[in-house]
Scaffold this motif. Structure first.
Motif, short mmCIF file in Angstrom:
data_model
loop_
_atom_site.label_atom_id
_atom_site.label_comp_id
_atom_site.label_asym_id
_atom_site.label_seq_id
_atom_site.Cartn_x
_atom_site.Cartn_y
_atom_site.Cartn_z
N GLY A 188 0.81 -1.22 0.00
CA GLY A 188 0.00 0.00 0.00
C GLY A 188 0.84 1.26 0.00
N PHE A 189 2.01 1.20 0.67
CA PHE A 189 2.90 2.36 0.72
C PHE A 189 3.44 2.70 -0.67
N VAL A 190 3.81 1.67 -1.41
CA VAL A 190 4.34 1.87 -2.77
C VAL A 190 3.23 2.41 -3.68
N ARG A 191 2.02 1.89 -3.52
CA ARG A 191 0.89 2.35 -4.31
C ARG A 191 0.62 3.83 -4.06
N ASN A 192 0.71 4.26 -2.79
CA ASN A 192 0.49 5.67 -2.48
C ASN A 192 1.57 6.55 -3.10
N ILE A 193 2.80 6.07 -3.13
CA ILE A 193 3.88 6.83 -3.76
C ILE A 193 3.63 6.95 -5.25
N LEU A 194 3.24 5.85 -5.89
CA LEU A 194 2.97 5.89 -7.33
C LEU A 194 1.77 6.79 -7.63
N ASP A 195 0.74 6.73 -6.80
CA ASP A 195 -0.41 7.61 -6.99
C ASP A 195 0.00 9.08 -6.83
N GLY A 196 0.87 9.35 -5.87
CA GLY A 196 1.37 10.71 -5.69
C GLY A 196 2.17 11.18 -6.89
N LEU A 197 2.96 10.28 -7.47
CA LEU A 197 3.72 10.64 -8.67
C LEU A 197 2.79 10.91 -9.86
N LEU A 198 1.73 10.13 -9.96
CA LEU A 198 0.75 10.39 -11.01
C LEU A 198 0.10 11.76 -10.83
N SER A 199 -0.25 12.09 -9.61
CA SER A 199 -0.85 13.40 -9.34
C SER A 199 0.15 14.52 -9.60
N PHE A 200 1.42 14.29 -9.28
CA PHE A 200 2.43 15.31 -9.55
C PHE A 200 2.60 15.50 -11.06
N GLY A 201 2.55 14.42 -11.81
CA GLY A 201 2.59 14.52 -13.27
C GLY A 201 1.39 15.30 -13.81
#
Length: 79
Positions: free
Chosen positions: A2-15
């Protein structure tokens, strides 16, 4: 996981944040140059302010989601 998923979701939002800035900053700068060069009348600044208002609000929303680790198309973190 779940922690990795949140980081990837954050990167998507930053993009999405960066893309939003690019989409709104380019036409805004071109509008400013057109008014400065005398190609269009100065009342176009009213439309420019409206476009910047919408673009900045959208960009701030994506940045907030990026900092919270939320995907751009979701309202909350994934379970």
């Amino acid at each position: 996981m779940g922690f990795v998923r949140n980081i990837l979701d954050g990167l998507l939002s930053f993009g999405a944040f960066l893309l939003t800035l690019g989409v709104f900053a380019g036409p805004s700068w071109a509008t400013y140059l057109a008014v400065s060069g005398g190609l269009v009348t100065p009342w176009i600044y009213v439309l420019l302010v409206g476009m910047l208002y919408v673009g900045l609000n959208l960009a701030i929303a994506f940045l907030r989601k990026a900092l919270d680790g939320i995907s751009p198309l979701r309202e909350r973190k994934r379970g």
